[in-house]
Design an enzyme around this catalytic site. Structure first.
Site, PDB file in Angstrom:
ATOM      1  N   ASP A 405       0.850  -1.194   0.000  1.00  0.00           N
ATOM      2  CA  ASP A 405       0.000   0.000   0.000  1.00  0.00           C
ATOM      3  C   ASP A 405       0.885   1.243   0.000  1.00  0.00           C
ATOM      4  O   ASP A 405       2.103   1.147   0.214  1.00  0.00           O
ATOM      5  CB  ASP A 405      -0.879  -0.041   1.255  1.00  0.00           C
ATOM      6  CG  ASP A 405      -1.891   1.080   1.284  1.00  0.00           C
ATOM      7  OD1 ASP A 405      -2.298   1.540   0.207  1.00  0.00           O
ATOM      8  OD2 ASP A 405      -2.274   1.496   2.403  1.00  0.00           O
ATOM      9  N   GLU A 408       2.673   4.871  -4.021  1.00  0.00           N
ATOM     10  CA  GLU A 408       2.705   5.873  -5.115  1.00  0.00           C
ATOM     11  C   GLU A 408       4.059   6.576  -5.208  1.00  0.00           C
ATOM     12  O   GLU A 408       4.441   6.920  -6.335  1.00  0.00           O
ATOM     13  CB  GLU A 408       1.566   6.872  -4.911  1.00  0.00           C
ATOM     14  CG  GLU A 408       0.178   6.289  -5.113  1.00  0.00           C
ATOM     15  CD  GLU A 408      -0.275   5.393  -3.962  1.00  0.00           C
ATOM     16  OE1 GLU A 408       0.241   5.542  -2.847  1.00  0.00           O
ATOM     17  OE2 GLU A 408      -1.140   4.529  -4.202  1.00  0.00           O
ATOM     18  N   ASP A 483      -8.907   4.082  -1.949  1.00  0.00           N
ATOM     19  CA  ASP A 483      -9.827   4.528  -0.890  1.00  0.00           C
ATOM     20  C   ASP A 483     -11.098   5.150  -1.451  1.00  0.00           C
ATOM     21  O   ASP A 483     -11.232   6.372  -1.559  1.00  0.00           O
ATOM     22  CB  ASP A 483      -9.101   5.513   0.024  1.00  0.00           C
ATOM     23  CG  ASP A 483      -7.930   4.859   0.736  1.00  0.00           C
ATOM     24  OD1 ASP A 483      -7.873   3.616   0.750  1.00  0.00           O
ATOM     25  OD2 ASP A 483      -7.075   5.589   1.269  1.00  0.00           O
TER      26      ASP A 483
END
Ligand code: GLC
Length: 799
Positions: A405, A408, A483
């Site tokens: 997770d 990015e 999300d």
């Protein structure tokens, strides 16, 4: 020409006349007087790469996206010089390159223009960073539609939109919000019943304008790097998607449990809570294969550590969960806490593995544990090291899968939400700044994770999940769409995102079912489960702060509905697994938008809600509260309503009844749908039979069932079972033939075949050319028979 792209400091520059030309095997090179180079590579008759450079020099050729296993080779290639242009002809397309300005026109063999430059390649020098902003402008053809583009939360047809690719942590994103978590710079254009695709392989921030700024122009551009794109000619969308998928690669088969139902939350802890959730699944008989541990299992959010208070003996817990049929998945983030006592941080320091700012100091950013440093995953040595870190977690403790997770990378409390642009990266020996490496950073992290998890899970199959992705990331892992929010609009978004991802080569994808932020009511949760069980990756996940989101959190009615749909998913596992097999074998997306299914029918071009799950099941989610049904477009052909067996003729919009315990669901006529018995988890039961639902059709239809050991890699050596069925229905008879391939022996002996929609009463049956009494075969009323799995032909004759 596109105008409002960047601050135009120096103005656009354009190629001028061609002064040199060279043909060398599959490559054709052009040089213009003002120093533009164009390299055209024929990869296949319908797959061509265009690469441009300025100032007479190409950059080194390197890409993270392209698969090493891409199939290349063409049948024909003829290059000719004409008065005003050069032509390059293959057996599928003719490419014209204009002598005076390098503009490209691509036509099919009948002379229909498929894709055409308007201004074509142009560029602007980047005053601030050096290099160029590279741009391409094409003509939008009349009636042209656009699809693909990765995870965009927009209408499936991108016509009239502008999108951007810069992987971004987008908590609680909205419809049409840009950019999101992934960068998949690939699109499909469709006009005059012909489809083509363009993959702009450039890892800088990229942008696409689909007739948004100007009605008749389609443009794409990047903040730096090369104008480097692949063109795929169809004419079918399926051919375009298959070619793009072949170019950027496919994953291996996942373990079948990864296709089961997964339950997650931020976060389940301590151990007793995890156990309680697991037990409730079993007590309520709701199938579930995996349970997720979010960041709170770690010691102070330090990756690869455990909080011994919350989880005193993780190995024991994981073993106990496994005995009860649960796989444990743990989260790993990229940022490592700055902490001298933390050995993994120390290892990275000692080995010089962290990313640095332009002038040398380490890049620092705040994430869950506070200030962190970030390994440079674009350095192969770092990836090797990172892979080894999984040994303890996987090999020693028995964790079954890993969830990457915030890759990015997401950085908190900075307006850019990510690393500074001057941060340096190795980029596999092509040093560069974060401007170029940003979009591939998460991909390289999850690549390292995949290598580690695979190594330590072997001989079993790895399961890895990522949030950030660039084209090609599908080779390593599944992904989820980040999300989202518990709203009806997000149910719509989840539906289009999954279709779009599948059309963009990335099929192993799912949403946080029920919504990550905020809490759904029971009705929304039930409707989302009904959709989610038809997504390749099926997981409930939610943030901790908005209440419970387990299947039983919304009262008995919803619990029963949720169970019913999760059970349906488990029944359909062999069908889903076969769809996965077709995806990795032939690049067939596991979900198909209607336009993919029937591009000749213009009714499908602007449809968003209806899609095919696999190749023979039509699904259309209910996306509004208080619905008893909905209107939907049933594509051409005949379809059986799954719930009623009613046969409907497609090509029209229909009202379809769908009270809360149903989703509009149709089976293509002629389909043979395999089903397993409901299990509480994959492998719970030894399979003693394979149920096949056969939907009568007057005419021919082919179906496939793929099976193997559900684990391990023997399938790569031919240890699989591939059953090809051909169904041929006539008014008074039905013939089913089976052709089997592969050396795997399934544990069951018989098929239990249930016929749907038979227009006649069975009088006689022949199995493998011998008459067998119906009584001896039938098992469940008048339309079901049990036959050996080795049968090669069944012939039903009506009265
Ligand atoms: C991010 C993830 C989410 C996770 C949370 C805490 O928001 O997208 O899935 O639960 O971080 O780790």
């Amino acid at each position: 020409m596109i105008t409002n792209t960047e601050v135009e400091k120096r103005g656009n520059q354009f190629p001028n006349n061609i002064i040199d030309f060279k043909h060398d095997n599959e490559k054709v090179y052009f040089t213009t007087q003002n120093g533009v180079l164009l390299e055209i590579t024929i990869l296949r008759d319908s797959m061509v790469r265009f690469r441009y450079a300025t100032e007479f020099a190409f950059e080194p050729d390197f890409s993270y996206a392209i698969s090493s296993e891409v199939n290349t080779g063409y049948n024909e290639l003829e290059v000719e010089e004409k008065d005003t242009s050069f032509t390059i002809a293959t057996s599928k397309v003719v490419i014209r390159v204009a002598k005076k300005n390098l503009k490209i026109t691509i036509s099919d063999l009948e002379g229909n223009i498929i894709n055409q430059d308007d201004n074509g390649f142009h560029w602007e020098e980047n005053f601030d960073y050096g290099g160029n902003v590279v741009k391409m402008t094409k003509v939008t053809q009349s009636g042209e539609s656009f699809y693909g583009g990765g995870d965009k939360a927009s209408h499936t047809n991108l016509k009239g939109k502008r999108i951007s690719n810069w992987v971004t942590d987008s908590y609680a994103y909205g419809k049409d919000q840009e950019p999101l978590y992934k960068s998949i710079p690939f699109y499909i254009g469709l006009h005059n019943e012909k489809a083509y695709g363009i993959f702009f392989d450039n890892s800088f921030g990229t942008y696409f304008d689909f007739a948004h700024e100007r009605r008749n122009l389609t443009s794409f551009w990047a903040d730096g790097g090369e104008m480097n794109y692949y063109f795929f000619y169809g004419p079918k969308i399926s051919q375009v998607v298959e070619a793009y998928t072949d170019l950027t690669g496919v994953p291996e088969l996942p373990p079948m449990w990864a296709l089961g139902f997964h339950q997650s939350k931020w976060s389940y802890y301590p151990e007793s809570k995890v156990k309680e959730v697991a037990k409730t699944f079993r007590d309520l008989k709701i199938p579930c294969d995996a349970i997720y541990l979010d960041i709170d299992y770690m010691d102070g959010f330090r990756c690869f550590t455990w909080d011994n208070q919350k989880f005193p003996d993780p190995k024991r817990m994981i073993d106990e969960l496994e005995e009860d049929g649960f796989k444990t998945i743990t989260m790993i983030d990229p940022g490592l806490k700055i902490d001298r006592e933390y050995d993994i941080y120390q290892q990275a320091m000692e080995n010089d593995f962290f990313c640095k700012r332009a002038d040398g100091p380490h890049f620092k950013g705040k994430v869950w544990p506070g200030e962190c440093k970030f390994p440079d995953f674009t350095n192969p040595k770092v990836r090797e090291w990172w892979a080894t870190l999984y040994k303890e977690m996987i090999a020693d403790m028995g964790v079954h899968g890993v969830w990457n997770d915030m890759n990015e990378p997401a950085i908190m409390e900075v307006p850019t939400k990510t690393a500074n642009l001057d941060v340096r990266h190795d980029y596999d020996g092509h040093p560069c700044s974060h401007r170029k490496a940003h979009n591939v950073y998460g991909m390289q992290m999850v690549r390292a994770t995949y290598n580690g998890v695979k190594k330590y899970t072997f001989p079993k199959r790895p399961f890895v999940l990522t949030r950030a992705a660039y084209s090609g990331t599908q080779r390593y892992c599944a992904t989820w769409t980040g999300d989202n929010v518990a709203t009806w609009e997000h149910l719509w978004i989840a539906n289009v995102q999954m279709q779009r991802m599948c059309m963009s080569g990335y099929s192993f994808v799912g949403s946080d079912i029920g919504g990550f932020a905020e809490q759904p009511n029971g009705e929304l949760f039930a409707r989302w489960i009904q959709l989610g069980v038809f997504h390749p990756f099926c997981r409930v996940h939610s943030s901790g702060d908005h209440g419970d989101q387990e299947p039983w959190s919304f009262g008995e009615e919803v619990t029963n509905i949720v169970r019913k749909f999760i059970e349906l998913r488990y029944e359909l596992l062999p069908y889903l697994y076969t769809a996965f097999y077709k995806y990795i074998e032939n690049g067939v997306p596991m979900l198909q938008s209607l336009v993919y299914y029937d591009q000749a029918d213009t009714q499908t071009h602007f449809r968003t809600d209806e899609f095919l799950f696999g190749e023979q099941i039509l699904v259309c989610p209910v996306q509004e509260p208080n619905s008893q049904g909905r209107r939907m477009y049933v594509p051409k052909g005949k379809w059986y309503n799954y719930w009623t067996d009613e046969l409907v003729e497609g090509g029209v919009e229909k009202w379809v009844s769908a009270p809360l315990d149903r989703i509009p669901l149709f089976i293509k006529e002629g389909a043979m749908i395999p089903k397993y018995p409901v299990q509480q988890y994959v492998g719970e039961k030894k399979l003693t039979e394979l149920k096949i639902d056969v939907y009568f059709k007057e005419g021919k239809e082919d179906s496939v069932i793929y099976e193997d050991q559900l684990e391990g890699f023997d399938y790569k050596k031919g240890r699989y079972s591939l059953r090809n069925f051909r169904l041929l229905g006539k008014p008074n008879e039905l013939i089913i033939q089976q052709f089997k391939d592969g050396s795997f022996t399934t544990t069951y002996e018989n098929f239990k075949i249930q016929f749907h929609g038979l227009p006649f009463k069975i009088k006689e049956i022949e199995v493998d050319n011998e008459v067998v009494s119906f009584e001896s075969l039938k098992f469940n009323g008048n339309n079901a028979i049990e036959v050996s799995k080795d049968m090669t032909a069944i012939h039903l004759i009506g009265e």
